[in-house]
Design a protein around this motif. Sequence first.
Motif, PDB file in Angstrom:
ATOM      1  N   LEU A  27       4.862   8.745  -5.600  1.00  0.00           N
ATOM      2  CA  LEU A  27       6.178   9.375  -5.755  1.00  0.00           C
ATOM      3  C   LEU A  27       6.958   9.384  -4.448  1.00  0.00           C
ATOM      4  CD1 LEU A  27       5.199  12.427  -8.011  1.00  0.00           C
ATOM      5  CD2 LEU A  27       6.322  10.307  -8.730  1.00  0.00           C
ATOM      6  N   THR A  28       6.277   9.694  -3.358  1.00  0.00           N
ATOM      7  CA  THR A  28       6.923   9.757  -2.050  1.00  0.00           C
ATOM      8  C   THR A  28       6.105   8.986  -1.023  1.00  0.00           C
ATOM      9  OG1 THR A  28       5.760  11.806  -1.458  1.00  0.00           O
ATOM     10  CG2 THR A  28       7.926  12.021  -2.542  1.00  0.00           C
ATOM     11  N   CYS A  38       0.806  -1.224   0.000  1.00  0.00           N
ATOM     12  CA  CYS A  38       0.000   0.000   0.000  1.00  0.00           C
ATOM     13  C   CYS A  38       0.839   1.273   0.000  1.00  0.00           C
ATOM     14  CB  CYS A  38      -0.946   0.002   1.195  1.00  0.00           C
ATOM     15  SG  CYS A  38      -0.108  -0.062   2.802  1.00  0.00           S
ATOM     16  N   TYR A  39       2.130   1.160  -0.323  1.00  0.00           N
ATOM     17  CA  TYR A  39       3.002   2.336  -0.217  1.00  0.00           C
ATOM     18  C   TYR A  39       2.732   3.388  -1.307  1.00  0.00           C
ATOM     19  CZ  TYR A  39       5.857   0.314  -3.974  1.00  0.00           C
ATOM     20  OH  TYR A  39       6.292  -0.189  -5.165  1.00  0.00           O
ATOM     21  N   THR A  40       1.946   3.021  -2.333  1.00  0.00           N
ATOM     22  CA  THR A  40       1.604   3.995  -3.376  1.00  0.00           C
ATOM     23  C   THR A  40       0.227   4.611  -3.150  1.00  0.00           C
ATOM     24  OG1 THR A  40       0.664   2.268  -4.800  1.00  0.00           O
ATOM     25  CG2 THR A  40       3.012   2.770  -5.082  1.00  0.00           C
ATOM     26  N   GLU A  41      -0.437   4.225  -2.071  1.00  0.00           N
ATOM     27  CA  GLU A  41      -1.807   4.673  -1.830  1.00  0.00           C
ATOM     28  C   GLU A  41      -1.859   5.607  -0.629  1.00  0.00           C
ATOM     29  OE1 GLU A  41      -3.984   1.092  -1.234  1.00  0.00           O
ATOM     30  OE2 GLU A  41      -3.372   0.195  -3.151  1.00  0.00           O
ATOM     31  N   GLU A  42      -2.764   6.575  -0.703  1.00  0.00           N
ATOM     32  CA  GLU A  42      -2.989   7.468   0.432  1.00  0.00           C
ATOM     33  C   GLU A  42      -3.576   6.671   1.601  1.00  0.00           C
ATOM     34  OE1 GLU A  42      -2.114  10.455   0.726  1.00  0.00           O
ATOM     35  OE2 GLU A  42      -1.762  11.187  -1.315  1.00  0.00           O
ATOM     36  N   PRO A  43      -3.226   6.998   2.856  1.00  0.00           N
ATOM     37  CA  PRO A  43      -2.378   8.120   3.277  1.00  0.00           C
ATOM     38  C   PRO A  43      -0.894   7.761   3.397  1.00  0.00           C
ATOM     39  CG  PRO A  43      -3.376   7.132   5.198  1.00  0.00           C
ATOM     40  CD  PRO A  43      -3.859   6.322   4.026  1.00  0.00           C
ATOM     41  N   THR A  73       5.657   9.387   8.512  1.00  0.00           N
ATOM     42  CA  THR A  73       4.884   9.488   9.760  1.00  0.00           C
ATOM     43  C   THR A  73       3.656   8.591   9.698  1.00  0.00           C
ATOM     44  OG1 THR A  73       5.634  11.753  10.118  1.00  0.00           O
ATOM     45  CG2 THR A  73       3.656  11.045  11.302  1.00  0.00           C
ATOM     46  N   ASN A  74       2.921   8.681   8.589  1.00  0.00           N
ATOM     47  CA  ASN A  74       1.731   7.844   8.418  1.00  0.00           C
ATOM     48  C   ASN A  74       2.109   6.371   8.288  1.00  0.00           C
ATOM     49  OD1 ASN A  74       0.163  10.115   8.541  1.00  0.00           O
ATOM     50  ND2 ASN A  74      -0.190  10.260   6.333  1.00  0.00           N
ATOM     51  N   ALA A  75       3.227   6.096   7.633  1.00  0.00           N
ATOM     52  CA  ALA A  75       3.676   4.704   7.477  1.00  0.00           C
ATOM     53  C   ALA A  75       3.981   4.081   8.832  1.00  0.00           C
ATOM     54  CB  ALA A  75       4.902   4.645   6.573  1.00  0.00           C
TER      55      ALA A  75
END
Length: 519
Positions: free
Chosen positions: A372-373, A362-367, A377-379
């Motif tokens: 791109l980045t 899920c690293y390409t999905e909000e939040p 903090t959310n991760a």
Amino acid sequence: MDDTPYAAEMKDIVIRFPGVLANDHVNLTVKQGEIHALLGENGAGKSTLMNVLSGLYRPTEGTIKIYGDPVHFSSPKDAIAKGIGMVHQHFMLVPTLTVTENILLGLHQPRFFMNMKKLNQQIGELQEQYGLRVDPEAMIWQLSVGEQQRVEILKTLFRGAKILILDEPTAVLAPQEIDDLMGTMRALIAQGKSIIFISHKLQEVEVVADRITVLRKGKVTAEGIDITGLDRRKLAQLMVGRDVVFSIEKTVHEPGEVVLAVHDLRAENNKGVPALRGISFEVRGGEVLGIAGVSGNGQSELAECITGLRPAQGSILIHGQELINASPAKAIAANVSHIPEDRTRVGSAPNLSITDNTIMKCYTEEPIGNGLTINRTNARAYARQLKQAYDILAPSVKTLACKLSGGNLQKMILAREISANPQLIVAVQPTRGLDVGAIEAIQHLLLVQRDAGAAILLISEELEELLSLSDRIAVIYEGQIMGTVDPETVDVYAIGQMMTGARMEDIQESTETHHESAI
């Protein structure tokens, strides 16, 4: 008074890692000619203690005696010289070398010239002696996990160890293979050798062990006690400090529509030999279909085909969408979750943190990210949430995956895969090598997903696990389905027959003929 000499004696062993007291004044005595079981939850300090005895770690405090002589090991070479050999839970093999080359690796002889024909013959004779068969000329990367385990055991036996440390040796073996190994262990004991047997399979400990030592959180809770009179429930209490539920309660409900439909699936293994030969089956939502079979009969290839990791011919439909030869990314997009049998090299990135491992899907999905980045903090907040929800025991979400015990690593993988809200879960050996507490937790997590409507393909060599969790069981042999049975009514002996090549209809016909002749 028992005057049996101690083969190994460890006294007041202390091992400290940064922030962790792995062994806290641990005592262990192993008699000559006995099987001594070492029990404890994942992370209790069992492997650490054995790494001390095998020369991998040097203790902070404590003493070691081998056959009464004080020893100080600086390396595994020193331990091997004293007749100690360890078969590790995580294999210590070179994938690009053959079986024979791996067994000979590190030995002084032969030094300049290797007569491979003669050496392969020697390894073959050793295999026959101990009933651990594997092709001596095969590359390690071509072997199944079960076959690699056999190579590790053969490597130790070839060095003539007097004290064998077996760290979860049956974790990847089928029931028949386990029986053979138990026979091998007893034969070794009869020759005066000693075995330290680390296992989470309490039924095996009951059968084969003479005495047990139990570790909990780095301390000894039971030291060298006789196994007589201890049943599985008492052993589990000593390990985890509480009652453990061994019987799994499944809710009864009608499965939903077909989620996974496999038709005439064919694929080759890493040697280019047919591994799947026309397999067909369906798995419905809210259903667990178990796949039973002896290691190396196409189970790994089946999981890899469904999850996009291996090319194949035939049809793989997920909710009607054709995914044969699709990429892993497309399988993930189709809400497929994969719990692989190799949790270290396939299921995780060992040198990345818990945070990085849990956000992989899920690293390409909000939040978490925007393509791109990554919002670190959310991760980290997401990882902390999963760490708490799945009871992953680690100092923090910054901890590297390679620092986790087997049970906690598996919980991390399940946290990542289940949090993706899968419609299909392909679970391969999900509890292999885990302790009773971790097994209970992971089986519960799978059944929660089943009850939530997910379709689960459960590939396991633990027949007891398949019978407990599955709604149906399909038996695979040499890449073909021998039959599909109801775990509530099936005769376990019939499953065993199918695992060795008998088709279900032939077994039924034989049973009916026998019944008629009896009348």
